[in-house]
Design an enzyme around this catalytic site. Structure first.
Site, PDB file in Angstrom:
ATOM      1  N   GLY A 163       0.939  -0.943   0.132  1.00  0.00           N
ATOM      2  CA  GLY A 163      -0.360  -0.010  -0.043  1.00  0.00           C
ATOM      3  C   GLY A 163       0.894   1.002  -0.357  1.00  0.00           C
ATOM      4  N   SER A 166       5.034  -5.589  -2.618  1.00  0.00           N
ATOM      5  CA  SER A 166       5.289  -4.207  -2.429  1.00  0.00           C
ATOM      6  C   SER A 166       5.450  -3.609  -1.249  1.00  0.00           C
ATOM      7  CB  SER A 166       3.202  -4.077  -3.276  1.00  0.00           C
ATOM      8  OG  SER A 166       3.511  -2.303  -3.406  1.00  0.00           O
TER       9      SER A 166
END
Length: 545
Positions: free
Chosen positions: A138, A220
């Site tokens: 995120g 991520s």
């Protein structure tokens, strides 16, 4: 009075469901946790591991929560306060925040969740289960362990491992970039992750997990977080292996005072105009979390992220790897084939794209086009973004670890936008996606095997009502491969998946689920090790090392 048959059936189903689950209690440093046991898994949700980082404790390092009291651990805790970047806010919320039933948000958010097989080990040491500690992505500005995507039920049940997911503070709450704080106290989200892992080390044996067989797994920004764990634990790391999905940190820009810009602008916008220091910090701590969230999710806010402090984050990771100044653990590292499409939706101006990376005066659009022959600018932009941010860092990271002498490194690329062509007449051709590109995952134009599209296959949280048979099979295959690495990170996770050796003389890059191959026997295609890396070696690595 006779009850209608349908009503009787509903009542019976409720009774059966109630009987299928039972309460279970485990004693931990956070207290006596009351969880749920059912379908072969015990789950404990919303377990507080850190004291509330609120009020005067806002923007301070986390403090462990310790209690002897009984705690309800049957409901997921709130998410930390979220920031959704503006141009793609709706898409990010669709993919990562369960918009039909989003988790509540609260500044008091340091909670974790545990899923463990119900069958307890017969021996307190030799039969303990391997553990995976999940760190969500995120961009360090949003994300939470409290969404269905990261539910650990399937992994724990199907793979006989213990699964832990944990919250950490994000955006201005977790990574303020504040000159008002000591530099070493700015990456609070990384400190939250460390505290949660300490909790796991101290308590996981009570759940049947082995504290000496913990694998860190992130995607991520979560994978970047795993990379930072690896970098800052060169001696006796509190984990034995690492999985990095679509994220690595070969090198970062050295610290610059410009990193304080978003926080200074934030302070001014919220009328805390004192010089940086204790007085301004007190003014900002007096503001409600709702007021802060309204600003950070508005059009004038900057984006907040980690600063290089040489304690939790470093600017020379590649050198640290080569000097054996990082954790020396097995690793599984890679990216999705279309990792860039999510971040480049609607972009077709290659010059503007290069400007966004401050490369407009350095690289010409034609130079970039030459790296991706035969593609239009929309696809060139997406692939260039993938390479700059995900693929080239994975290549540099894995190459450095192999060069440093770590033998158990596995590198992959997941999925391919591949088509079967079915022509019904000379005028009508229907393109049917196969491989890892499933129709129910094409949620935006040009998506392909996009960033994070592999996660629901790993966690087994795909949409059962829309998933094809191939997707269900792929989930089982991929999940098993990842679990195999968690169980034994020194062995091949799947047939034909060799340990990675960089260069053009070996075939050790594992292409996963290409060309419709979703079964255990053909899931992995071993390709030339550097087959994906030419844009990196010809251009992008110059800016990454």
């Amino acid at each position: 009075m006779l009850l209608p048959f349908a009503l009787i059936l509903v009542v019976l189903l409720k009774v059966v469901n109630a009987n299928a689950q039972s309460s279970v209690t485990i004693t931990t440093t956070s207290g006596r946790l009351q969880g749920i046991e059912g379908d072969g898994v015990t789950s404990f949700k919303g377990v507080r591991f850190g004291q509330p980082p609120t009020g005067s404790q806002r923007w301070t390092p986390p403090v462990a929560f310790v209690s002897n009291s009984t705690q309800n651990a049957k409901v997921l805790g709130p998410a930390c306060v979220q920031q959704f970047p503006f141009a793609v806010a709706a898409l990010n919320e669709l993919l990562f925040n369960n918009p039909q039933d989003p988790p509540t948000e609260d500044e008091d958010c340091l909670f974790l969740n545990v899923w463990a097989p119900s069958t307890k080990p017969t021996n307190t040491t030799s039969s303990l289960k391997p553990v995976v500690f999940w760190i969500y992505g995120g961009a360090l500005v949003f994300g939470t362990g409290s969404v269905p995507l990261y539910d650990g039920m399937s992994l724990a049940s199907n793979q006989d491992i213990v699964v832990v997911t944990s919250n950490y503070r994000t955006n201005v709450f977790g990574f303020p970039g504040a000159p008002d704080l000591p530099l070493q106290e700015n990456n609070l989200g990384f400190m939250d992750q460390e505290l949660a892992l300490q909790w796991v080390r101290s308590n996981i044996q009570a759940f049947g997990g082995d504290p000496d067989r913990i694998t860190l797994m992130g995607q991520s920004a979560g994978a970047v977080s795993v990379a930072e764990f690896v970098s800052r634990h060169p001696i006796d790391p509190p984990f034995r292996a690492a999985i990095l999905f679509s994220g690595a940190t070969p090198n970062s820009a050295p610290f610059s005072p410009t990193a304080f810009g978003p926080f200074n602008d934030f302070s001014t916008a919220l009328n805390c105009t004192q010089p940086p220091g204790a007085e301004r910090l007190a003014c900002l701590k007096a503001l409600s979390a709702d007021v802060i969230r309204a600003y950070t999710n508005g059009p004038t806010s900057g984006i907040f992220g980690a600063v290089v402090d040489n304690v939790t984050s470093f600017d020379d990771n590649l050198n640290r790897i080569l000097l054996n100044s990082t954790a020396r653990v097995p690793q599984l590292v890679g990216n999705t084939q279309n990792d860039g499409t999510l971040f480049t939706v609607g972009q077709s101006n290659l010059s503007a794209f290069l400007d966004s990376f401050d490369l407009g005066g350095i690289i010409s659009p034609d130079t970039v086009r030459a790296l991706y022959p035969g593609q239009n600018d929309t696809n060139v932009i997406a692939d260039a973004y993938r390479d700059i941010v995900f693929l080239c860092p994975a290549s540099l990271w894995t190459q450095a670890f192999v060069q440093s002498g770590i033998s158990s490194v596995f590198r992959y690329e997941y999925g391919q936008l591949s088509y079967a062509f079915c022509t019904y007449s000379s005028y009508i051709t229907i393109n049917l996606p196969i491989g890892a590109v499933f129709p129910d995952l094409q949620v935006f134009p040009n998506a392909g095997a996009f960033h994070a599209s592999d996660l629901q296959e790993v966690f087994g949280t795909y949409n059962a009502s829309t998933a094809t048979a191939n997707e269900i099979t792929l989930s089982k295959t991929y999940q098993t491969a990842i679990a195999n690495f968690i169980k034994n990170p020194d062995q091949s996770p799947a047939p034909n998946w060799p340990k990675y050796l960089p260069g053009n003389n070996t075939k050790t890059l594992a292409r996963l689920a290409y060309n419709g191959n979703v079964d255990t026997g053909n899931f992995v295609q071993a390709e030339k090790s550097n087959s994906q890396d030419s844009p990196c070696t010809e251009l992008w690595n110059i800016f990454l090392v």
